[in-house]
Design an enzyme around this catalytic site. Structure first.
Site, PDB file in Angstrom:
ATOM      1  N   THR A  58     -67.140 -69.910  -3.541  1.00 36.69           N
ATOM      2  CA  THR A  58     -66.614 -71.101  -3.011  1.00 36.69           C
ATOM      3  C   THR A  58     -66.854 -71.452  -1.704  1.00 36.69           C
ATOM      4  O   THR A  58     -66.972 -70.739  -0.670  1.00 36.69           O
ATOM      5  CB  THR A  58     -64.914 -70.730  -3.102  1.00 36.69           C
ATOM      6  OG1 THR A  58     -64.443 -72.200  -2.582  1.00 36.69           O
ATOM      7  CG2 THR A  58     -64.338 -69.761  -2.421  1.00 36.69           C
ATOM      8  N   ARG A  59     -67.425 -72.752  -1.627  1.00 30.54           N
ATOM      9  CA  ARG A  59     -68.042 -73.052  -0.135  1.00 30.54           C
ATOM     10  C   ARG A  59     -66.948 -73.607   0.739  1.00 30.54           C
ATOM     11  O   ARG A  59     -67.437 -73.804   1.989  1.00 30.54           O
ATOM     12  CB  ARG A  59     -69.273 -73.920  -0.649  1.00 30.54           C
ATOM     13  CG  ARG A  59     -70.327 -73.710  -1.636  1.00 30.54           C
ATOM     14  CD  ARG A  59     -71.488 -74.440  -1.598  1.00 30.54           C
ATOM     15  NE  ARG A  59     -72.777 -73.721  -2.549  1.00 30.54           N
ATOM     16  CZ  ARG A  59     -72.498 -74.225  -3.998  1.00 30.54           C
ATOM     17  NH1 ARG A  59     -71.805 -75.084  -4.717  1.00 30.54           N
ATOM     18  NH2 ARG A  59     -73.404 -73.557  -4.712  1.00 30.54           N
ATOM     19  N   VAL A  60     -65.901 -74.219   0.156  1.00 31.39           N
ATOM     20  CA  VAL A  60     -65.003 -74.751   1.270  1.00 31.39           C
ATOM     21  C   VAL A  60     -63.665 -74.203   1.146  1.00 31.39           C
ATOM     22  O   VAL A  60     -62.698 -74.501   1.907  1.00 31.39           O
ATOM     23  CB  VAL A  60     -64.955 -76.322   1.178  1.00 31.39           C
ATOM     24  CG1 VAL A  60     -66.387 -76.975   1.216  1.00 31.39           C
ATOM     25  CG2 VAL A  60     -64.621 -76.986  -0.346  1.00 31.39           C
TER      26      VAL A  60
END
Length: 505
Positions: A350-352
């Site tokens: 998950t990038r954010v």
């Protein structure tokens, strides 16, 4: 003169008109219709509808939305320059078609508003930074791959690997959150649709959910525009001041439909026979999610993508992963090992989502990742039959307890506080002492209601270490069961260590 009154009214009003000159299944060539724009709505004299797909010098290509057959010589007229879908509060709690018509037998839906199906995504100046947590109710995701409101998170996996089950858990966890969930089902079988609707009805989750159905028997054109129409329905609530979540289940079926339509229209095929604008078709859809600066409300999107034989390097999976803000990857190897949900912790990301965690949660996540890596290393050494060191034995024991805590049946959800209590207690043991995870979950559920500050979690962890030692009597897992139960007492969920038959499916 004309069999359709609306058609007659449009012709008398002087709207551009034409005549069908060729038919190739859903692709119809119409002579005339000068000046009509792309994606405009066309009405035929027999009452069928279509959308303009291509504009040529002497004709336009129209995609028939209703049927596969239409007579040559049928007249056509421009009904609307922009394809719109009916939207409104009346959609909540209903099962509808692509154009907003009811499919659940609960009577007509009164809708007075319309929104563009192919609307443009908000610009950068219209957006705000994402910062609010979106609880999934699934510990594996909430603790290791946290999601925030407004995020675009893809779920990839082979057939029957548990993707839809996890999304159903997410929908159930939003029952009291005040968010609107739109589920777009594309190319699904009737049994799959009925199973989802039964779960939503039994748990009461249907009260905050809109289900759009474009099943395997629907028109190809309706299946093509289904995700865009579902997004337009969600945008009505989003721009109106409510947080929304859109589930596209699944975009693999949508891509196949779009490929078939493109081949019918003789579009030059590209990689895997998909048209050259396949990436744009999905990016223009998923980019419409985010957070509005005007009202600080969010729209999160969750596309589902099928990865046959767990191949995430295929064209569609890599395309979707490059558009979204992270991906949760399910694999059949984990499924066969009894891990539920069968999420691959090494490939998922998950990038954010980390912006929604506090310092304690971030430290816990990092610690779990490290211990899972140590567990897999110790597990590899254990296969050789050699004697493990005390540290490796502790890593092996701790990893088993962590995966045991992550196991959840489809009807079992946990709050963030419950998850934190359970996992922090297990991490506190460092694998040196055995713990009854089922009993731990039960007590964590009871104590979570008393947690007010981060200090409470630290204090309760010490208490949970004592009451959930392996010498205590076994008990069923805690958590919040969303299955219907008698008024006297809610039914306890199944033990986390024994997944139900439904979960194994």
């Amino acid at each position: 003169m004309y069999e359709n009154e609306t058609f007659a009214t449009l012709v008398e009003a002087g709207q551009p008109s034409g005549e069908v000159m060729a038919v190739n299944r859903f692709a119809i060539e119409v002579k005339g219709l000068e000046g009509v724009p792309i994606n405009s709505l066309i009405l035929f004299s027999d009452g069928q509808r279509g959308i303009v797909r291509e504009i040529h010098e002497d004709h336009v290509t129209v995609l028939n939305m209703d049927k596969e057959t239409i007579q040559i010589g049928t007249l056509a007229v421009l009904q609307d320059e922009i394809l719109r879908v009916n939207v409104g509060e009346g959609l909540i709690g209903r099962v509808v078609s692509v154009l907003g018509d009811p499919l659940d037998g609960k009577g007509p839906i009164s809708l007075t508003d319309k929104r563009d199906v192919f609307a443009k995504a908000p610009g950068i100046a219209e957006r705000a930074l994402l910062d609010e947590r979106l609880p999934f109710g699934v510990a594996f995701i909430d603790m290791l791959f946290p999601i925030v409101l407004g995020q675009r998170i893809a779920l990839l996996g082979d057939s029957k690997s548990g993707k839809s089950a996890v999304l159903t858990q997410m929908v159930l966890s939003q029952i009291n959150a005040g968010r609107v969930v739109v589920i777009c089902m594309i190319g699904k079988r009737k049994v799959e649709i009925d199973r989802l609707l039964a779960t939503l009805e039994d748990t009461g989750a249907i009260k905050h959910t809109i289900v759009m159905v474009a099943d395997m028997f629907s028109s190809l054109v309706q299946s093509y525009i289904a995700p865009y129409a579902a997004c337009a329905m969600a945008e009505f609530f989003w721009y109106g001041g409510r947080d929304t979540i859109v589930i596209y289940d699944d975009l693999s079926s949508h891509a196949k439909v779009y490929r078939e339509l493109s081949l019918i229209m003789r579009v030059n095929p590209g990689r895997d026979s998909y048209p050259g604008d396949m990436f744009y078709a999905h990016s223009s859809l998923l980019e419409r999610a985010g957070k509005l600066a005007s009202n600080n409300k969010t729209m999160a999107t969750m596309p589902v993508v099928l990865t046959p034989s767990d191949d995430i390097t295929a064209y569609l999976p890599t395309s979707i992963m490059s558009i979204t803000d992270g991906q949760i990857i399910f694999d059949l190897i984990s499924f066969r090992q009894g891990i539920r949900p069968a999420i691959n912790a090494g490939l998922s990301v998950t990038r954010v989502g980390g912006v929604g965690q506090d310092k304690a949660q971030k430290a816990l996540t990092q610690g779990i990742f490290k211990k899972l890596a140590d567990y897999h290393q110790a597990e590899e050494f254990s296969h050789f039959g050699s004697e493990l060191s005390p540290d490796s034995q502790a890593d092996l024991e701790l990893g088993k307890r962590i995966y045991e805590a992550f196991k959840q049946t489809p009807g079992e959800i946990y709050t963030i506080t419950e998850q934190q209590l359970v996992l922090q207690t297990i991490m506190q043991t460092a694998g040196r002492s055995k713990i009854n995870v089922g009993l731990l979950k039960q007590h964590a559920h009871e104590l979570s209601l008393q947690v007010k500050t981060p200090e409470d979690i630290t204090r309760f962890v010490e208490q949970l270490l004592t009451v959930s030692s392996v010498n205590q009597a076994p008990a069923t897992a805690g958590g919040t069961s969303v299955a219907p139960a008698p008024a006297a007492a809610p039914a306890a969920p199944a033990p986390a260590t024994k997944p139900s038959k439904e979960a194994k499916k």
